[in-house]
Write an enzyme that holds these catalytic residues in place. Sequence first.
Site, mmCIF file in Angstrom:
data_model
loop_
_atom_site.group_PDB
_atom_site.id
_atom_site.type_symbol
_atom_site.label_atom_id
_atom_site.label_comp_id
_atom_site.label_asym_id
_atom_site.label_seq_id
_atom_site.Cartn_x
_atom_site.Cartn_y
_atom_site.Cartn_z
ATOM 1 N N GLN A 236 21.814 -1.097 73.394
ATOM 2 C CA GLN A 236 22.073 -1.505 74.659
ATOM 3 C C GLN A 236 21.269 -0.534 75.414
ATOM 4 O O GLN A 236 21.348 0.470 75.253
ATOM 5 C CB GLN A 236 23.426 -1.376 75.135
ATOM 6 C CG GLN A 236 23.615 -1.767 76.604
ATOM 7 C CD GLN A 236 24.874 -1.910 77.027
ATOM 8 O OE1 GLN A 236 25.794 -0.793 76.993
ATOM 9 N NE2 GLN A 236 25.577 -3.285 77.169
ATOM 10 N N HIS A 348 21.102 3.361 75.364
ATOM 11 C CA HIS A 348 22.222 3.818 76.017
ATOM 12 C C HIS A 348 23.348 3.828 75.032
ATOM 13 O O HIS A 348 24.254 4.576 74.444
ATOM 14 C CB HIS A 348 22.856 3.088 77.146
ATOM 15 C CG HIS A 348 24.100 3.441 77.804
ATOM 16 N ND1 HIS A 348 24.555 4.547 78.237
ATOM 17 C CD2 HIS A 348 25.389 2.680 78.100
ATOM 18 C CE1 HIS A 348 25.780 4.721 78.796
ATOM 19 N NE2 HIS A 348 26.259 3.434 78.684
ATOM 20 N N SER A 395 33.667 0.510 75.957
ATOM 21 C CA SER A 395 33.309 1.488 75.159
ATOM 22 C C SER A 395 34.263 2.542 74.844
ATOM 23 O O SER A 395 34.774 2.777 73.977
ATOM 24 C CB SER A 395 31.930 2.271 75.724
ATOM 25 O OG SER A 395 32.123 2.920 76.580
#
Lengths: 577, 232
Positions: A236, A348, A395
Amino acid sequence: MEHHRHDVVVVGAGIAGLYAAMKAGESADVGVLSKVYPTRSHSGAAQGGCAAALGNEGNDSWEFHFYDTVRGGDFLGDQDAQELLVKEAIPVMYEMEHLGVPFSRTAEGKIAQRPFGGHFADFGKTAVKRACYAADRSGHAQLHCLYEQSLKQGVRFYNEFFVISLIIEDGTCRGLVALEIRTGVLHAFWARAVMLATGGYARAWRVTSNSHANTGDGLALVAAAGVPLEDMEFVQFHPTGLYPHGILISEAARGEGGYLFNNDGMRFMEKYAKSKMELAPRDVVSRAEQTEIDEGRGIDGGEYLHLDLTHLGEKTILERLPQIHELVVKFAGIDCTKKPIPTQPTAHYSMGGIPTDLDTRVLRDGKKQAVEGLFASGECACVSNHGANRLGTNSTLEAAVFGRRGGMVMARFVKEAGPILPGAERPTREAEEGFEHLCASSGPESAKRIRAELQASMTDNVGIFRTAAKLQKQVALIRDLKARFENVGISDRSRRFNTEITELIELKYMLDFSEVIAVSALAREESRGAHSRNDYPKRDDNQWLRHTLAFREADGSLRLDYKPVVITRFQPEERKY
Amino acid sequence: MERQFKIYRFNPEAAPAASFQTYTVDIQHAWTVLDALNAIKWDQDGSLSFRRSCRHGICGSCAMKINGKNGLACEVQVESLKGVITVEPLPGFKVIRDLVTDMDGFFSHLEAVKPWLIAGTPPTDKERVQSPEDRKLIDGLYECILCGACTSACPSYWVNDDFLGPAALLKAARYVMDTRDDGLTDRLDVLDSRNGIWRCHTIFNCVEACPKSLNPTEAIVKLRQKLAALRI
């Protein structure tokens, strides 16, 4: 070599590792190895929040969260894992509050929640406040709380211990070998259960939000032991990295109402996601930004755009986004209450990783068969919760839910598994020989140059938009870098806190998994989630609704295999925002 | 632009005494001290040791003394510093090597204050209720990144490293001031001891040293007030 024994050994002390350690520590003897002090872990850099459909600030349900997670991941996530994630989110969030996490509060005193990209009520209709937050220091608040709870639990910490090898014999993980950085001494840890919670690996890119420590250590360790890596092509790129450092500017900035502008002063998201605008998922916004930059509409023709918060007012910014305000002042010299923030996409988060089942057991065939005694959770693992693109705030949620779950599973496992077996001498001796070989490196090649070339080329060739030509070039380049690594040299021959050697081992890890990323990305001839191929611009469910598994063979080559996606409730549909 | 860095070097494996070594670095725009240290390590001298991780002021790894003032190397802009830039390890802690100090004592002091929520009542199946005003009581306390800059700047800690120090006491205040916590009496033996809150002489070095603009001295004063109230 010094020897240690614990029922459970956890590698990594971010949210996943600490939650696992704390839970397992309720009944088992637990040791945690971290290559930094635990509170230095990169979970602490998470800003915006942690998703759970508490419904404290509007109507929400786990089913809406489930749908958003499935659709956000472009239907590549395994829906059994995703359902578990969003359901357990609710009790886990309450548990974290009970443990002491200092969440921000609603007027009634409940956990405060804010909007985020891709979070909607009523199956994709209207924005909903789902991200539970502690100002914009949510990860920091969770990390510190879990560290402190682990201390209370009596978990034994081995700080600044760097793992160099797993000990896996006959399909069973018996422990690992680690370097005590302070002394340069190697230690063998013997355990019934080993959990890898080593986090992400975006350090392989030049522009990244990740810390220096995010070098994918756990992935390289299991791959070296013959375990495949899953869906590694899905990386990502966060839309708002502070230009030019790539430091994270939380999506909370857009959740609170921030706008994105191009050089023409246009809110360009209306061209790409007319209905959801800046709150579309990250892959959509990052592609839009990169397109604007590539077509010359970056600010002053440069490689960045503007994130404008000025209309939110000073009070909102200082109360809800204080850390962002501080970061932008310190690193860009800009007061974001008065001026827009220069931002660019930044590497990221890694959706892929070590394949596990729902109980965090590492799967040696990537499908069914577990490596006995080996577990993984958090960003280094692939359950798969995030499919092809992770939703913001899922996350730290995954780290908490699956770290916790893994801790409980390991506690049960060690009770039934009997005593720790005496370790064989061979694997520790091999680890020691490999380490001594690296310490003696005296070739002409420079680790710094190899690392810089890897990072620059990953940004150029394995960035937001990919093509077969770029990826082929990258595979060849990485193989060349790996060959050059064999002739690398270091100057520091002392053992005490030798960070030249730890950086060298991290570089080796990065070269290993970067090759897997490039090879997996080259093979996947479609565009899905964060993996965008200019030469295959459409999602192709007939061919590619499946997970990639990349095995490192004994001769060093890579072999790709695939496995089906678990679909329980939501059939793939066109993804529009 | 070229700048000179005078850096503290110590490695007992190589030489028993510490020394300073000067490096010249070509500084790029917006470089921090950490960028310069990385450039030295990667281009000039691989043996220079220092800690670093997040490089944006949240992990607390890279606290050191820069031109006489404690701070985070990753946050201090080179352009903000004058003359030859002197970089030393945090004072008050034992040096392991170069800019790396022994933080084990610092973390054991943290553990000593029982830095976890001690709630008098069991939780319900939902969150504990806490008003936004009550939650505000721990603003300025929960944000600490445990970098050690404050404790390292404390003269009371220099003379006696059994003193818990400002960081551990700030953490104690973070829990004592949390309206969900009832653990003040459990922490009394540690806080109300000769190495606890009374050893702070309100010198305020910690306030000046904190890279997050927190105020440990004020936190210690709050703890004293809580203790005084308990006695009445």
